[in-house]
Design an enzyme around this catalytic site. Structure first.
Site, short mmCIF file in Angstrom:
data_model
loop_
_atom_site.label_atom_id
_atom_site.label_comp_id
_atom_site.label_asym_id
_atom_site.label_seq_id
_atom_site.Cartn_x
_atom_site.Cartn_y
_atom_site.Cartn_z
N LYS B 181 -12.39 -34.99 10.55
CA LYS B 181 -12.89 -36.25 11.11
C LYS B 181 -13.17 -37.24 10.00
O LYS B 181 -14.05 -37.02 9.16
CB LYS B 181 -14.18 -36.05 11.90
CG LYS B 181 -14.58 -37.33 12.65
CD LYS B 181 -15.99 -37.31 13.18
CE LYS B 181 -17.02 -37.82 12.18
NZ LYS B 181 -16.91 -39.26 11.90
N GLY B 233 -21.19 -36.21 2.49
CA GLY B 233 -21.95 -37.33 3.04
C GLY B 233 -23.38 -37.29 2.56
O GLY B 233 -23.65 -36.76 1.47
N SER B 234 -24.27 -37.81 3.36
CA SER B 234 -25.66 -37.93 2.91
C SER B 234 -26.36 -36.57 2.96
O SER B 234 -26.00 -35.68 3.72
CB SER B 234 -26.41 -38.92 3.80
OG SER B 234 -26.60 -38.35 5.08
N THR B 235 -27.39 -36.44 2.13
CA THR B 235 -28.19 -35.23 2.12
C THR B 235 -28.87 -35.03 3.47
O THR B 235 -28.98 -33.91 3.97
CB THR B 235 -29.22 -35.30 0.98
OG1 THR B 235 -28.50 -35.22 -0.26
CG2 THR B 235 -30.21 -34.16 1.03
N GLU B 236 -29.28 -36.13 4.08
CA GLU B 236 -29.96 -36.06 5.37
C GLU B 236 -29.05 -35.40 6.42
O GLU B 236 -29.45 -34.45 7.11
CB GLU B 236 -30.28 -37.51 5.79
CG GLU B 236 -31.13 -37.65 6.99
CD GLU B 236 -31.18 -39.14 7.41
OE1 GLU B 236 -30.71 -40.00 6.65
OE2 GLU B 236 -31.69 -39.40 8.52
N GLY B 238 -26.35 -33.71 5.78
CA GLY B 238 -25.99 -32.39 5.28
C GLY B 238 -26.99 -31.33 5.71
O GLY B 238 -26.63 -30.22 6.10
N GLU B 255 -21.11 -31.57 0.02
CA GLU B 255 -21.19 -32.48 -1.13
C GLU B 255 -22.07 -33.62 -0.68
O GLU B 255 -21.66 -34.43 0.17
CB GLU B 255 -19.81 -33.02 -1.52
CG GLU B 255 -18.82 -31.98 -1.98
CD GLU B 255 -19.14 -31.38 -3.33
OE1 GLU B 255 -20.09 -31.84 -3.99
OE2 GLU B 255 -18.45 -30.43 -3.71
N CYS B 289 -21.45 -41.04 -4.62
CA CYS B 289 -22.58 -40.11 -4.60
C CYS B 289 -23.00 -39.73 -6.01
O CYS B 289 -24.15 -39.45 -6.27
CB CYS B 289 -22.24 -38.88 -3.78
SG CYS B 289 -20.65 -38.17 -4.21
N GLU B 386 -31.41 -42.74 -3.01
CA GLU B 386 -30.03 -43.15 -3.24
C GLU B 386 -29.79 -44.49 -2.54
O GLU B 386 -29.96 -44.61 -1.33
CB GLU B 386 -29.10 -42.08 -2.67
CG GLU B 386 -27.65 -42.29 -3.03
CD GLU B 386 -26.77 -41.12 -2.56
OE1 GLU B 386 -27.06 -40.55 -1.50
OE2 GLU B 386 -25.79 -40.83 -3.26
#
Lengths: 315, 478, 281
Positions: B181, B233-236, B238, B255, B289, B386
């Site tokens: 996606k 993508g974002s840590t959130e 993730g 990542e 990132c 970030e």
């Protein structure tokens, strides 16, 4: 002498000054130069750049086979690069060997090109391997014959073996000979200095010693005016201005043959030293074949079709 | 006299964008049930209508991938699999200009970067991994040669094609099949990639592309027919995915975000360092990132570096991403721009000093001038969160140990930079820094042979190189 | 009736090189497989875990900085010390599990051999798991595995010594420090192992050992934000999901293993660091 108050002329002060210069990372410098080479210059900007580049050319002949006839033809070309188009500016200077200076000066005056300076290569060009007395005399001769610009070579052997003060003192001495009569361009011969760290050091050494211009190469050694070398020299004059408020000129010479090459040089100048240096008084390009390519590109831009070498003069 | 570069726009004529796209499932285009607009962030012009993938679309894609895994792909020898990847790499090279222009239109990044970085690196990833396909038994001391099966891959909008390549190439080389996606705002190059798969004759169902938003992504994450999830993508997000996957048997690589420290020691090669700082934070509008978003300067050269940095920033050319001379393009979306505004406002409110060069921003589209904040301390939000935009936070240090302490004082651990001319200092600092990628005297360099990934909350696993390959093979740990 | 009363050992925790009692003051009874009383073990609390993590964190940089050769030697030294006390450990295993003397002695031998096996990896695995990467461009690029930091271990229930060694040896050999929970039902071997460790030149705080209940402590291991990795091989698999979920907040690296001796057990608790540098002059 004061040397901008940065060194006192002693070996120790020169050494200390050059030692504290920041290093140059070769890969980073090459990457920056390569990135600037991707700048795409089109339409009106290109037309402006071509005329600016023409006015910056030090039209050069430095051959054992040079004759008065050859030099006179060069002078004519320098003054009227395109005999069919008077809107083409004259070049920055005519650059010749010592013994051709008088011939060039007389011919330029004869055709009304009083403003066009003659530059003489000096100090046992291109190797620099002669006694100091010879180098001084070489320079005096050229100035006496009408040279307004002296392109001296440094003693690369002395530089590479660490005898920096000898290189420095030579430049100081030649600058004294130049006095108010001639501008001094100091040729670093970067192809023999090899590293960009050396290029930066030699640039500062020459500027401190009184150079008006720092110049890359004799044209007799390859590589000559590579983009990273010119980049580092432009950084040097920019930073030297910050320190002293004195603008030193830069002259790449050797290997700049096409309009594309020349425009890349102008982009380097614009984005490194800044627009103040986009002026023949602070930036010159030592070249011979380049001029005709600039002229052909100029024709293409005004005519809208590609030019032929048959329509530019070859001297 | 000023040297004004005239506009040098790359031609759009090489790309053909359909007014509407469906999903690419089982080698065919499948109509979507509903669509959303994909815009050019530089102009806000609608480029196309993108299908919003539903759970049913994801299910169809997973079934196709499973079928392809069982019936064709897992039966193929590594050598033959590799040949498909070589084909894909070649076609990407042949259509490089088309990919570059489309990426720039869809993403807003400068054509210079899509042309010189994203697209060539994407093709290189397929070349690199193609060669692995028949050599998996040599891939490591802790891996098997067995693929997971069906892999669900969710990628971000900052490097749409390149992230696709990072995900798809190793998955296929190891014999997995894929449901991918692309990000909501940047689907177009993935859809063009689907055409490449068709041209390469890739068996149906080996690569399936379902476009959509977060709901589509979550349908992939929760689908029981998927054996492994790979997310960038974002840590959130993730962490949300990690929680969803925890009770299942799915493998997971992540990542995620970063707040990379770029440390400049007093002995650095200053001019190249300034270039590295610029490349570290303004490359791809700072939508990176691993961006060097925290500049940590030794106090004895801080003023000199900042002065040179500002002068260099005056030369950054912001504007039309299709112009070959543009250095900084458009912010990818209005949403991202709002986030950058919010965090930079926090920087102002917390007392950091904001500086931007004089640069005119276009009226339409999403734009943010290159910006630095000085006087930043570790407690500032702009030093910890970030920003994912062209905004640099500048801190200072006195001793090497202090630099490391500040650099490591973050839950992230993706990248770090070191600028010094002293070899032993570089190696010492490299050892001390808790980050997966260390750039010493360079920054933001990528290569398919070079493992990439983070320590701490910047992710799980690596992408690229032998280490990245192993993420797509069954290992010993479960 | 013999005239001498046996001096019994008090089993305590092992934190930062010392043998404290649990801060909670709690204990629980350890019995033989036949139900006879063997000892009162400390029932460690989450606060003991917290203290152990502090000790492990403080010890980690120094342990990681020790040369690989030195770490290997110390691991080998642990094996030497254990070998010398084989009979005692075998007896203790038999008491707790009911295993035959021969089986227990075999478990001790296996544990010694496993320590030796892992000891030898210290200066070899980085060459196998690292790489120099031929990137396109004038850059030297290499990847090295590095210790993760502080790693928790929930040791297997059944083999009280071998399971414990299999959990901690791969964690320690790369330069991590560990906080390990002994088998809840048979913790005595792990606590006795602390005595071996204490005489093996392993720096204080590198290995910390708790006895207590898995069900009570495992969630605290999982949620602790200063634990970087967790080996849950000893936990029943139906609990893996919830423990992994609890570990997400700091993206803890959580793994479970079925084999005792595999390099993957070491690599699961290492990070790969990639370093780039230009090549020029």
């Amino acid at each position: 002498m004061s040397f901008y108050g940065l060194v006192d002329g002693s070996d120790a002060s020169l050494r200390n000054y050059l030692k504290q210069l920041p290093g140059v990372d070769q890969v980073g410098a090459e990457a920056r130069a390569a990135m600037l080479a991707t700048r795409s210059i089109k339409t009106t900007s290109k037309a402006w750049a071509i005329d600016t580049a023409i006015a910056m050319v030090d039209l050069t002949t430095l051959e054992g086979a040079d004759t008065p006839g050859k030099v006179q033809a060069l002078c004519a070309k320098a003054f009227r690069p395109d005999p069919t188009d008077s809107s083409v500016p004259h070049v920055g200077a005519v650059c010749v060997y010592n013994d051709m200076v008088g011939i060039a000066r007389q011919h330029l005056d004869a055709i009304g090109a009083h403003e066009l300076p003659v530059a003489a290569v000096s100090t046992a060009f291109p190797s620099g391997r002669a006694s100091m007395a010879v180098k001084l005399q070489d320079t005096k001769d050229a100035i006496d014959a009408g040279a307004a610009e002296i392109d001296m070579v440094i003693d690369r052997g002395a530089f590479l073996s660490g005898r920096l003060i000898e290189v420095f003192q030579e430049i100081v001495a030649i600058r004294e000979v130049c006095g108010d009569q001639a501008h001094l361009k100091v040729i670093l011969e970067t192809g023999e200095l090899v590293t960009l760290d050396n290029v930066r050091k030699a640039s500062y050494l020459a500027m401190l010693a009184g150079a008006h211009f720092i110049k890359t190469s004799t044209g007799k050694v390859a590589p000559a005016a590579t983009a990273p070398v010119v980049l580092v020299m432009l950084e040097a004059v920019r930073d030297f201005y910050d320190l002293t408020k004195v603008r030193i000129g830069v002259k790449p010479a050797g290997g700049i043959r096409t309009t594309k090459d020349a425009i890349k040089q102008l982009v380097l100048v614009n984005e490194t030293a800044g627009p103040e240096w986009l002026n023949p008084s602070l930036f010159r390009i030592g070249a011979s074949a380049l001029l005709n390519d600039l002229l052909m590109q100029r024709m293409k831009m005004s005519d809208g079709y590609y030019a032929s070498p048959n329509y530019v003069t070859i001297d | 006299m000023n040297f004004e570069y005239a506009a040098a726009p790359e031609s759009r004529s090489v790309v053909k964008i359909d007014p509407e796209y469906g999903h690419f499932i089982n080698g065919k285009w499948v109509n979507g049930s509903s669509h959303f607009n994909s815009i050019n962030p530089a102009t806000e012009e609608v480029l196309s209508r993108i299908a919003l993938g539903t759970a049913a679309d994801v299910d169809a894609a997973v079934k196709a991938a499973r079928n392809a895994f069982d019936k064709s792909w897992s039966k193929l020898s590594g050598r033959e699999r590799g040949k498909y990847l070589f084909r894909i790499a070649r076609i990407m090279q042949e259509r490089a200009r088309e990919f570059a222009v489309l990426e720039t239109l869809d993403n807003g990044k400068p054509i210079r970067e899509s042309r010189d970085v994203d697209v060539p690196l994407s093709a290189a990833h397929f070349f690199y991994h193609a060669g692995w396909a028949d050599k998996l038994e040599y891939a490591g001391v802790d891996t098997t040669t067995a693929p997971h099966g069906v892999v669900g891959q969710i990628i971000p909008w900052n490097f749409p094609l390149l992230m696709l390549a990072w995900k798809v190439a190793p998955a296929l080389a190891t014999g997995n099949t894929v449901v991918l996606k692309p990000a909501e705002t940047t689907s177009l190059t993935a859809l063009l990639f689907a055409q490449v798969c068709q041209q390469a004759g890739l068996p149906d169902g080996v690569v399936n592309i379902v476009t959509g938003d977060g709901s589509t992504g979550s349908a992939i994450v929760s689908h029981p027919g998927i054996d492994k999830i790979a997310f960038t993508g974002s840590t959130e997000v993730g962490k949300l995915i990690a929680r969803a996957v925890a009770p299942t048997n799915k493998s997971l690589t992540l990542e995620l975000g970063g707040k990379g420290a770029n440390i400049v020691f007093g002995d650095a090669a200053i001019d190249e360092t300034v270039e590295g700082i610029v490349n570290g934070i303004f490359f791809n509008q700072g939508h990176v990132c691993c961006a060097g978003s925290r500049l940590i300067l030794q106090e004895n050269i801080a003023d000199e570096v900042l002065e040179k940095l500002k002068r260099r920033m005056e030369k950054i050319r912001v504007g039309d991403p299709l112009d070959k001379n543009t250095d900084l393009g458009a912010i990818n979306s209005g949403e991202q721009l709002a986030k950058i505004h919010e965090l930079t406002a926090a920087g102002d409110a917390e007392g950091a000093g904001r500086w931007s060069p004089n640069c005119a921003l276009p009226d339409k589209g999403f734009w943010f001038a290159p910006t630095i904040f000085t006087g930043v301390t570790q407690s500032h939000r702009i030093a910890r969160e970030e920003i994912f935009g062209p905004v640099l936070s500048v801190l200072t240090f006195r001793t090497p140990a202090e630099a490391i302490e500040k650099a490591n004082n973050t839950p992230f651990g993706l990248s770090a930079g070191i600028w010094s001319e002293k070899g032993s200092n570089i190696l010492w600092a490299s050892q001390q820094l808790r980050a997966g990628v260390i750039w010493a005297n360079t920054f933001n360099k990528f290569d398919p042979a070079s493992p990439f990934g983070g320590y701490k909350e910047s992710g799980w696993g690596r992408e690229g190189g032998r280490h990245g390959l192993s993420a797509y093979l069954k290992g010993s740990a479960k | 009736m013999s005239g001498r009363l046996e001096v019994m050992k008090t089993y305590k925790l092992y934190i930062n090189g010392a043998f404290p009692r649990t801060e909670s003051g709690r204990s629980y009874e350890i019995t033989s497989n036949k139900g006879e009383f063997l000892a009162n073990a400390c029932l460690a609390s989450r606060k003991d875990l917290r203290d152990a993590v502090v000790a492990a964190r403080a010890a980690q940089p120094g342990w990681a900085k020790a040369t690989a050769f030195n770490r290997g030697q110390i691991m080998y030294r642990i094996a030497e010390m254990l070998e010398g006390r084989s009979d005692q450990f075998a007896q203790e295993i038999s008491l707790q599990t009911g295993a035959s003397a021969k089986e227990s002695l075999q478990e001790v031998s296996d544990a010694v051999d496993l320590l030796v096996w892992y000891a030898g990896w210290s200066d070899k695995l980085p060459s196998l798991a690292g790489s120099t990467n031929p990137v396109t461009g004038p850059f030297y690029n290499f990847t090295i595995p590095e210790a993760l930091g502080v790693v928790g271990a929930i040791a297997s229930i059944d083999k009280p010594l071998l399971g414990f060694v299999a959990a901690v040896a791969p964690i320690l050999v790369s330069g991590n420090t560990a906080v390990a929970l002994a088998s809840s039902s048979a913790p005595l071997s792990a606590i006795s192992f602390a005595e071996v460790v204490a005489t093996s030149d392993l720096p204080n705080g590198v290995l910390n050992i708790l006895s207590g209940q898995q069900s009570e402590l495992a969630p605290w291991f999982a949620s602790h934000m200063d634990i970087d990795g967790l080996d849950i091989s000893g936990l029943p698999s139906d609990q893996h999901g919830s423990i992994k979920e609890a570990g997400v907040e700091n993206l803890k690296r959580i793994s479970a293993f079925t084999k005792n001796n595999e390099p993957g057990r070491i690599l699961a608790f290492m990070e790969a660091k990639t370093i780039w540098h230009p090549i020029g002059n």
